[in-house]
Design a protein around this motif. Structure first.
Motif, mmCIF file in Angstrom:
data_model
loop_
_atom_site.group_PDB
_atom_site.id
_atom_site.type_symbol
_atom_site.label_atom_id
_atom_site.label_comp_id
_atom_site.label_asym_id
_atom_site.label_seq_id
_atom_site.Cartn_x
_atom_site.Cartn_y
_atom_site.Cartn_z
ATOM 1 N N MET A 96 -24.846 32.643 -107.100
ATOM 2 C CA MET A 96 -25.622 31.561 -107.701
ATOM 3 C C MET A 96 -26.411 30.858 -106.601
ATOM 4 N N SER A 97 -27.714 30.753 -106.767
ATOM 5 C CA SER A 97 -28.563 30.153 -105.752
ATOM 6 C C SER A 97 -28.559 28.642 -105.882
ATOM 7 N N SER A 98 -28.790 27.962 -104.762
ATOM 8 C CA SER A 98 -28.829 26.504 -104.732
ATOM 9 C C SER A 98 -30.206 26.052 -104.272
ATOM 10 N N VAL A 99 -30.649 24.944 -104.762
ATOM 11 C CA VAL A 99 -31.945 24.402 -104.375
ATOM 12 C C VAL A 99 -31.752 23.459 -103.189
ATOM 13 N N ALA A 100 -32.495 23.695 -102.119
ATOM 14 C CA ALA A 100 -32.357 22.864 -100.928
ATOM 15 C C ALA A 100 -32.970 21.487 -101.160
ATOM 16 N N THR A 101 -32.332 20.473 -100.616
ATOM 17 C CA THR A 101 -32.871 19.120 -100.726
ATOM 18 C C THR A 101 -34.001 18.938 -99.726
ATOM 19 N N GLU A 102 -34.931 18.016 -100.005
ATOM 20 C CA GLU A 102 -36.037 17.764 -99.094
ATOM 21 C C GLU A 102 -35.637 16.806 -97.977
ATOM 22 N N GLU A 103 -34.530 16.109 -98.145
ATOM 23 C CA GLU A 103 -34.075 15.164 -97.130
ATOM 24 C C GLU A 103 -33.602 15.914 -95.894
ATOM 25 N N THR A 104 -34.071 15.504 -94.702
ATOM 26 C CA THR A 104 -33.582 16.107 -93.476
ATOM 27 C C THR A 104 -32.232 15.497 -93.102
ATOM 28 N N LEU A 105 -31.536 16.155 -92.186
ATOM 29 C CA LEU A 105 -30.229 15.646 -91.762
ATOM 30 C C LEU A 105 -30.375 14.298 -91.060
ATOM 31 N N VAL A 106 -31.399 14.145 -90.243
ATOM 32 C CA VAL A 106 -31.610 12.872 -89.547
ATOM 33 C C VAL A 106 -31.887 11.761 -90.546
ATOM 34 N N GLU A 107 -32.683 12.028 -91.564
ATOM 35 C CA GLU A 107 -32.927 11.026 -92.600
ATOM 36 C C GLU A 107 -31.630 10.646 -93.305
ATOM 37 N N ALA A 108 -30.808 11.641 -93.590
ATOM 38 C CA ALA A 108 -29.525 11.377 -94.239
ATOM 39 C C ALA A 108 -28.614 10.560 -93.332
ATOM 40 N N ALA A 109 -28.627 10.866 -92.025
ATOM 41 C CA ALA A 109 -27.804 10.119 -91.071
ATOM 42 C C ALA A 109 -28.212 8.646 -91.038
ATOM 43 N N VAL A 110 -29.509 8.369 -91.056
ATOM 44 C CA VAL A 110 -29.991 6.986 -91.081
ATOM 45 C C VAL A 110 -29.539 6.294 -92.362
ATOM 46 N N ARG A 111 -29.505 7.044 -93.461
ATOM 47 C CA ARG A 111 -29.044 6.474 -94.730
ATOM 48 C C ARG A 111 -27.584 6.017 -94.616
ATOM 49 N N VAL A 112 -26.751 6.793 -93.936
ATOM 50 C CA VAL A 112 -25.365 6.379 -93.714
ATOM 51 C C VAL A 112 -25.323 5.105 -92.875
ATOM 52 N N LEU A 113 -26.106 5.078 -91.810
ATOM 53 C CA LEU A 113 -26.095 3.923 -90.917
ATOM 54 C C LEU A 113 -26.561 2.653 -91.618
ATOM 55 N N ASN A 114 -27.412 2.796 -92.607
ATOM 56 C CA ASN A 114 -27.912 1.635 -93.343
ATOM 57 C C ASN A 114 -27.040 1.264 -94.543
ATOM 58 N N THR A 115 -25.900 1.920 -94.681
ATOM 59 C CA THR A 115 -24.942 1.609 -95.745
ATOM 60 C C THR A 115 -23.877 0.675 -95.180
ATOM 61 N N ALA A 116 -23.697 -0.469 -95.803
ATOM 62 C CA ALA A 116 -22.808 -1.494 -95.241
ATOM 63 C C ALA A 116 -21.326 -1.221 -95.501
ATOM 64 N N ASP A 117 -20.989 -0.785 -96.700
ATOM 65 C CA ASP A 117 -19.592 -0.589 -97.085
ATOM 66 C C ASP A 117 -19.024 0.652 -96.396
ATOM 67 N N PRO A 118 -17.974 0.503 -95.566
ATOM 68 C CA PRO A 118 -17.444 1.665 -94.845
ATOM 69 C C PRO A 118 -16.870 2.742 -95.752
ATOM 70 N N PHE A 119 -16.340 2.365 -96.902
ATOM 71 C CA PHE A 119 -15.843 3.361 -97.844
ATOM 72 C C PHE A 119 -17.002 4.188 -98.402
ATOM 73 N N GLU A 120 -18.117 3.511 -98.639
ATOM 74 C CA GLU A 120 -19.314 4.209 -99.108
ATOM 75 C C GLU A 120 -19.906 5.052 -97.983
ATOM 76 N N LYS A 121 -19.855 4.551 -96.753
ATOM 77 C CA LYS A 121 -20.294 5.351 -95.597
ATOM 78 C C LYS A 121 -19.541 6.674 -95.561
ATOM 79 N N ALA A 122 -18.219 6.588 -95.719
ATOM 80 C CA ALA A 122 -17.389 7.787 -95.665
ATOM 81 C C ALA A 122 -17.725 8.732 -96.811
ATOM 82 N N ARG A 123 -17.930 8.164 -98.009
ATOM 83 C CA ARG A 123 -18.217 9.001 -99.183
ATOM 84 C C ARG A 123 -19.574 9.689 -99.043
ATOM 85 N N ILE A 124 -20.601 8.916 -98.668
ATOM 86 C CA ILE A 124 -21.931 9.498 -98.496
ATOM 87 C C ILE A 124 -21.921 10.518 -97.363
ATOM 88 N N GLY A 125 -21.236 10.184 -96.261
ATOM 89 C CA GLY A 125 -21.157 11.103 -95.131
ATOM 90 C C GLY A 125 -20.504 12.421 -95.502
#
Length: 310
Positions: free
Chosen positions: A1-30
């Motif tokens: 089964m093929s998967s569709v790649a996301t357009e978000e880069t890893l660096v963009e995703a990493a910044v999204r984690v850093l801009n998340t205040a709740d540490p539990f949410e940081k862990a979940r998103i990470g």
């Protein structure tokens, strides 16, 4: 089964984690980002276009529910002989892991594109970030089981202070955060585990011994691996990147790597003496440090230098 790649880069995703205040949410998103990267659903580490620079926060978003005090003002944690002491120790570990999540994503976001690091660098620190998020979640849950919660006690942010001291130099960041601080964790964890066992808390001891401790060894190994890589890349700029990525070597009879490069070690000493305050504190966990790739010539001179002056 093929998967569709996301357009978000890893660096963009990493910044999204850093801009998340709740540490539990940081862990979940990470965790979600790590799985996508490791499964190939995020296909690009960063956008090479100069116009697509990501703004990495000077300080990651954090909740204000944890009271922060200077390290010198922190109450004594005790030796896990009482419930209060066990709560304090686990709370301290939870806070450390919350910052470890940010540190792992920060090194990806802050340095990955800037230093044009190879794919293996991103994968190694994605795995570190995933581990740190799991450690945080498990230890925070254990803290609740002990009758407390994250934010119930004061904490300090010394770990992030040293991260900012090394925010412009990847070699320094690897040396201080991922070799000195991570290795210090290896030194103290066995004693912490023993204290929980002696205090009758086998559940916390097992969590630290079977999950956190072995994975922290791999985090320290990642730090020294990429420290060596950067040093060698500066020395041999004409060589292909992947040929410079250090490979594991068999230890000699002293437990030290046969092909250890004295110049790399000297550079490590120079950086630690520049960025780290004071000597490294013995006793050292020689076996765990060796497993991570540190022979004693990496750290013993750093312990002796300042002690001999006192």
């Amino acid at each position: 089964m093929s998967s569709v790649a996301t357009e978000e880069t890893l660096v963009e995703a990493a910044v999204r984690v850093l801009n998340t205040a709740d540490p539990f949410e940081k862990a979940r998103i990470g965790e979600d980002i790590a799985n996508k990267w490791l499964q190939g659903l995020i296909t690009q580490a960063y956008d090479p276009s100069p116009s697509q620079e990501q703004i990495v926060p000077y300080r990651p978003a954090r909740l204000s529910t944890v009271k922060l005090v200077p390290p010198s003002m922190m109450p004594k944690l005790g030796k896990a002989g009482s419930l209060q002491s066990r709560q304090a120790i686990v709370h301290s570990l939870v806070h450390t892991e919350s910052w470890a999540i940010d540190l792992s994503w920060d090194i990806i976001a802050r340095f990955g594109k800037k230093e044009q690091m190879p794919s293996d660098f991103f994968t190694d620190f994605v795995k570190v970030a995933q581990d740190e998020g799991r450690h945080f979640t498990l230890l925070a849950a254990r803290l609740v089981e002990l009758g407390s919660f994250y934010g119930a006690l004061p904490a300090h942010d010394g770990l992030w202070d040293s991260a900012m001291d090394t925010s412009k130099d990847l070699l320094a960041r690897l040396a201080i955060e991922h070799c000195v601080h991570e290795a210090r964790g290896l030194d103290v964890l066995p004693t912490t585990i023993s204290r929980f066992k002696n205090g009758g808390d086998e559940q916390t001891a097992n969590l630290l011994e079977n999950v956190v401790y072995p994975e922290e060894i791999t985090h320290c190994a990642a730090g020294i691996k990429w420290f060596k890589y950067l040093f060698l890349r500066c020395r041999y700029p004409d060589r292909v990147d992947n040929s410079l990525i250090p490979r594991e070597t068999e230890p000699d009879e002293n437990g030290d790597a046969k092909e250890e490069n004295n110049e790399v070690i000297q550079k490590f000493h120079e950086i630690v003496r520049t960025y780290f305050r004071g000597p490294l504190k013995p006793p050292f966990n020689v076996a765990a440090r060796r497993s991570a790739g540190f022979g004693n010539e990496w750290y013993e001179p750093l312990a002796l230098k300042e002690v001999s002056k006192s």
